[in-house]
Scaffold this active site. Structure first.
Site, PDB file in Angstrom:
ATOM      1  N   LYS A  11     125.922 104.934 -15.561  1.00 45.50           N
ATOM      2  CA  LYS A  11     124.681 105.596 -15.155  1.00 45.50           C
ATOM      3  C   LYS A  11     124.914 107.096 -15.090  1.00 45.50           C
ATOM      4  O   LYS A  11     125.971 107.552 -14.661  1.00 45.50           O
ATOM      5  CB  LYS A  11     124.262 105.094 -13.783  1.00 45.50           C
ATOM      6  CG  LYS A  11     123.103 105.841 -13.135  1.00 45.50           C
ATOM      7  CD  LYS A  11     123.377 106.204 -11.678  1.00 45.50           C
ATOM      8  CE  LYS A  11     124.349 107.335 -11.535  1.00 45.50           C
ATOM      9  NZ  LYS A  11     124.549 107.765 -10.122  1.00 45.50           N
ATOM     10  N   ASP A 136     124.202 102.780  -5.330  1.00 43.54           N
ATOM     11  CA  ASP A 136     123.849 102.786  -6.755  1.00 43.54           C
ATOM     12  C   ASP A 136     123.663 101.391  -7.335  1.00 43.54           C
ATOM     13  O   ASP A 136     123.193 101.242  -8.468  1.00 43.54           O
ATOM     14  CB  ASP A 136     124.933 103.516  -7.574  1.00 43.54           C
ATOM     15  CG  ASP A 136     124.755 105.031  -7.570  1.00 43.54           C
ATOM     16  OD1 ASP A 136     123.599 105.486  -7.520  1.00 43.54           O
ATOM     17  OD2 ASP A 136     125.769 105.748  -7.622  1.00 43.54           O
TER      18      ASP A 136
END
Length: 292
Positions: A11, A136
């Site tokens: 990410k 996350d």
């Protein structure tokens, strides 16, 4: 059930803002994340009672310090599961780089155990579990381009980025996230990324103005303590990147290119200096439709 294999994609942040601190000490975030085609691979093999994590990674812990193991223990405890599991983690995403490698591995583990142990949990239920382990992880369960708010649990899918070539460069600098937050709390931030404008840009595919609206408040900390990161960002822009920004709490810098040859030349120049230098591309979301 037979062995299953899952990917865990890295990410990056197009925008990262910290909007406040909650009473429990957690920071309120507002981010626009997207996935890139840089990935770890996890192989899940059922067994009777043993829990074993192995990896090609030389420096990552294989005990309960690893988010993968935290997920296994959480699922076993919450659902009274006595079955064992063998997991092999093939690492490609560098650690302490702001790329959410550990969180992505944990998200893949949630998916893998959900399938392997027949839990039949929805993505929303997996998110509820994931956010208790890492901020996350909820985003990593979905991927693609998304607005992420709160402490990571509020996710709004956005228009995916058009296909772009993405140069990911990590200097030989490790930045621990708790340290970065502590330093950030000591600063008065006057410039924040324009997330509203960035969402409009994505909707209109107005990428020529991408550099004007992306940003990361952690650059204020990282650039002051590690000027090399700021120099790297300037270098990518000077080498033809459409936009460049530090991702996460650092130290990785990401450059965006529409032209492959331009991106490749930039990669060649950076790879002469930096060991961890990857030329990849943007990815679409995983097709999840039960987040609400």
């Amino acid at each position: 059930m037979a062995t299953i294999v899952l990917k865990a994609r890295a990410k990056v942040n197009l925008a990262l803002d910290v909007t406040g601190i909650r009473a429990d000490g957690y920071h309120e975030m507002k981010m626009i994340n997207h996935s890139i085609d840089l990935e770890d691979q996890l192989i899940f093999e059922p067994c009777d009672d043993e829990v074993l994590l192995t990896s090609n990674g030389q420096s990552i812990p294989l005990d309960e310090r690893n988010l993968v193991m935290k997920v296994v223990r959480k699922i076993q405890s919450q659902f009274n599961i006595t079955k064992g599991i063998k997991i092999h983690l093939e690492k490609k995403i560098p650690a302490q780089a702001g790329l959410a490698g550990g969180s992505s591995d944990a998200a893949a583990t949630l998916k893998g155990l959900n399938q392997l142990w027949g839990l039949n949990l929805s993505t929303a239920e997996l998110i509820e579990i994931g956010v208790t382990i890492g901020a996350d992880i909820p985003y990593c369960l979905i991927g693609g381009t998304a607005l992420v708010e709160g402490i990571g649990e509020k996710i709004t899918p956005l228009q995916d980025l058009d296909k772009m070539f993405v140069l990911v460069v990590k200097p030989d600098i490790d930045i621990a996230t708790p340290w970065a937050f502590k330093k950030l709390d000591e600063l008065t931030i006057t410039k924040h990324p324009d997330i509203t404008a960035l969402i409009e840009l994505l909707n209109n595919a107005d990428y020529e103005h991408l550099q004007d609206v992306i940003g990361n408040v952690f650059e204020n900390v990282a650039f002051a303590c590690y000027p090399e990161i700021a120099t790297l960002k300037k270098a990518l822009l000077s080498q033809g990147a459409l936009a460049a920004v530090m991702t996460g709490s650092g130290s990785t810098v990401v450059g965006y290119y529409r032209n492959y040859e331009l991106a490749k030349r930039s990669w060649e120049r950076c790879s002469d200096k930096y060991k961890l230098c990857f030329l990849t591309q943007t990815c679409e979301k995983e097709g999840v439709d039960d987040v609400e």
